[in-house]
Structures are given as structure tokens and as C-alpha cells.
Design a protein around this motif. Structure first.
Motif, short mmCIF file in Angstrom:
data_model
loop_
_atom_site.label_atom_id
_atom_site.label_comp_id
_atom_site.label_asym_id
_atom_site.label_seq_id
_atom_site.Cartn_x
_atom_site.Cartn_y
_atom_site.Cartn_z
N ARG A 67 26.87 125.48 33.62
CA ARG A 67 27.25 124.32 34.42
C ARG A 67 26.36 124.22 35.65
N LEU A 68 26.08 125.34 36.29
CA LEU A 68 25.21 125.35 37.46
C LEU A 68 23.79 124.93 37.09
N ALA A 69 23.29 125.43 35.97
CA ALA A 69 21.95 125.06 35.53
C ALA A 69 21.87 123.57 35.23
N ARG A 70 22.93 122.99 34.67
CA ARG A 70 22.95 121.56 34.38
C ARG A 70 22.92 120.74 35.67
N LEU A 71 23.65 121.19 36.67
CA LEU A 71 23.62 120.51 37.96
C LEU A 71 22.23 120.58 38.59
N LEU A 72 21.59 121.71 38.47
CA LEU A 72 20.26 121.87 39.04
C LEU A 72 19.24 121.00 38.32
N ARG A 73 19.35 120.94 37.00
CA ARG A 73 18.41 120.11 36.23
C ARG A 73 18.60 118.62 36.56
N ASP A 74 19.84 118.24 36.82
CA ASP A 74 20.13 116.84 37.14
C ASP A 74 19.87 116.50 38.60
N GLY A 75 19.49 117.50 39.39
CA GLY A 75 19.21 117.26 40.80
C GLY A 75 20.43 117.10 41.66
N GLU A 76 21.61 117.47 41.17
CA GLU A 76 22.86 117.35 41.94
C GLU A 76 23.04 118.62 42.78
N HIS A 77 22.22 118.73 43.80
CA HIS A 77 22.18 119.97 44.56
C HIS A 77 23.42 120.17 45.43
N ASP A 78 24.02 119.08 45.90
CA ASP A 78 25.23 119.21 46.71
C ASP A 78 26.36 119.86 45.92
N LYS A 79 26.54 119.41 44.69
CA LYS A 79 27.57 120.01 43.84
C LYS A 79 27.21 121.45 43.48
N ALA A 88 15.74 125.99 35.84
CA ALA A 88 16.53 124.77 36.05
C ALA A 88 16.25 124.15 37.42
N ILE A 89 16.14 124.98 38.42
CA ILE A 89 15.95 124.44 39.76
C ILE A 89 14.51 124.00 39.99
N GLU A 90 13.57 124.56 39.25
CA GLU A 90 12.18 124.14 39.36
C GLU A 90 11.95 122.78 38.72
N GLY A 91 12.82 122.41 37.77
CA GLY A 91 12.62 121.17 37.06
C GLY A 91 12.61 119.93 37.93
N PRO A 92 13.70 119.64 38.67
CA PRO A 92 13.75 118.41 39.44
C PRO A 92 12.97 118.48 40.74
N LYS A 93 12.52 119.65 41.16
CA LYS A 93 11.80 119.77 42.41
C LYS A 93 10.32 119.94 42.17
#
Length: 209
Positions: free
Chosen positions: A55-67, A197-202
Motif C-alpha cells: 500500500r505504501l509503495a502504491r502511494l509512492l508510485r502515485d505521488g501521494e506523498h502526504d498519505k 517506488a519513490i524514485e518513480g514519480p520524482k
């Protein structure tokens, strides 16, 4: 019951000779460290942790960093600390390496000590075997054929007890050690998943030489 166990333990230590004492110390240290590592891994890789990380990886890939920050904010595991640092600073290769390596000591804590016990315990058992055999031959050499067989048997008992104890201590630590090593590998794999996951949207900021 406890008194009987204590008496038997003292008698066993006496019959096994001086090598039994470091073996006893190794077993106590090894079991204590295994309990600590078992607690550590039961909290970091508890049941359901995989779903939380997905779930955390999905949020990171979607760029939902606040969540994502909300999810890891109260997480004291290695994943939570890693996620907070990665979300708090601009991503760069240097940062990723630094964050991952900063968690490695927590993952591999006490592993060298456990590995040393696994290696040293059988060697101490062999040392006790040699000392027991030497003791038996000294008795035979001093008394000749008229020697007391019970004195010879004491040396043989010392040799057998130390060998068996050394192997038991090594096996007692070896099984959890391999379990902990597999947990280290699993955790590093999950960390790599979060980093990817976090490298993807950034946009990766290249570190300057």
C-alpha cells in the motif's frame, strides 16, 4: 525440580571439565541475542507487514506523498524510518545509498556474534575432547595396567561431553541464525521495492562529485 536440574547441571559441568564453562557462557549469550533478534524481526516483519508495504509503495508510485507520510509517521520499524527520510529530502543516488546503509546495522545487529558462536562452539568441543583424551592417557601412563578404570573413564566422559555440548550449542544458534539471515535478505528486498517506488514519480537529483 529446579534443585534437581541445578544439581544435574553442576555435575555435568564438573564432568565435562573446564571447557564446559565457556560453552555455557556461549549458550547463554547466544540464546539471549536470539531472543532479542526474534523480538526485533517479529515487530519489523510482523504478519500483515507485506500488505502495508504494498500500500505504501502504491502511494509512492502515485505521488501521494502526504498519505504516505501519514502511514509511516508513527511507524518505528526500519521501513518507517527509511520512508520518512526519503520523503523528507530530494531523492538522489547518494541519499538512497546513505538511507539504506544507515538501516543495515539495525538489520545485521549481533549477526557476527552469533556466527562466531556457531563456529567457535564445535572447536571448543574438540578442544575439550583433546584435553579429555590427554587426561585419560596421563592416568594410564602414571598407573600402568593397574590403573583405576574409573579414572580413565572420567577423561573419556569429559571428551564425549564437551564434543556433544559444542555441537548442541552450535546447532541451537545455527537454526535461528539462518532464519534471521533470511529476514535480512527479505527486508533488503522490501527496501529496494520502496526505493524504486519513490524514485518513480520524482526526478532523481544527481549527486555532485
Amino acid at each position: 525440580m529446579l534443585e534437581l536440574f541445578g544439581d544435574n547441571l553442576v555435575d555435568l559441568m564438573y564432568r565435562g571439565g573446564v571447557v564446559m564453562w565457556p560453552l555455557l557462557a556461549m549458550s547463554v549469550i547466544g540464546v539471549t541475542l536470539c531472543i532479542e533478534r526474534l523480538w526485533f524481526w517479529s515487530t519489523n516483519n510482523r504478519p500483515g507487514r507485506h500488505d502495508d508495504l504494498q500500500r505504501l509503495a502504491r502511494l509512492l508510485r502515485d505521488g501521494e506523498h502526504d498519505k504516505a507520510i501519514q502511514q509511516v509517521n508513527n511507524d518505528r520499524s526500519v521501513y518507517g524510518r527509511l520512508g520518512l527520510r526519503l520523503l523528507d529530502e530530494p531523492i538522489s543516488e547518494a541519499l538512497v545509498v546513505d538511507v539504506v546503509e544507515s538501516q543495515r546495522p539495525r538489520l545485521e545487529r549481533f549477526m557476527p556474534t552469533l556466527s562466531t558462536i556457531i563456529t567457535a562452539a564445535p572447536m571448543l568441543g574438540i578442544l575439550g575432547t583433546v584435553l579429555g583424551i590427554i587426561s585419560s592417557f596421563e592416568v594410564i601412563g602414571q598407573a600402568g595396567s593397574a590403573g583405576d578404570p574409573s579414572l580413565v573413564s572420567q577423561g573419556i566422559a569429559e571428551a564425549l561431553l564437551t564434543t556433544a555440548t559444542g555441537l548442541i550449542v552450535a546447532l541451537l544458534i545455527l537454526i535461528p541464525y539462518n532464519l534471521f539471515r533470511s529476514q535480512v535478505d527479505r527486508t533488503l528486498g522490501r527496501i529496494e521495492m520502496l526505493v524504486a517506488a519513490i524514485e518513480g514519480p520524482k526526478t532523481i537529483v544527481k549527486s555532485k562529485d
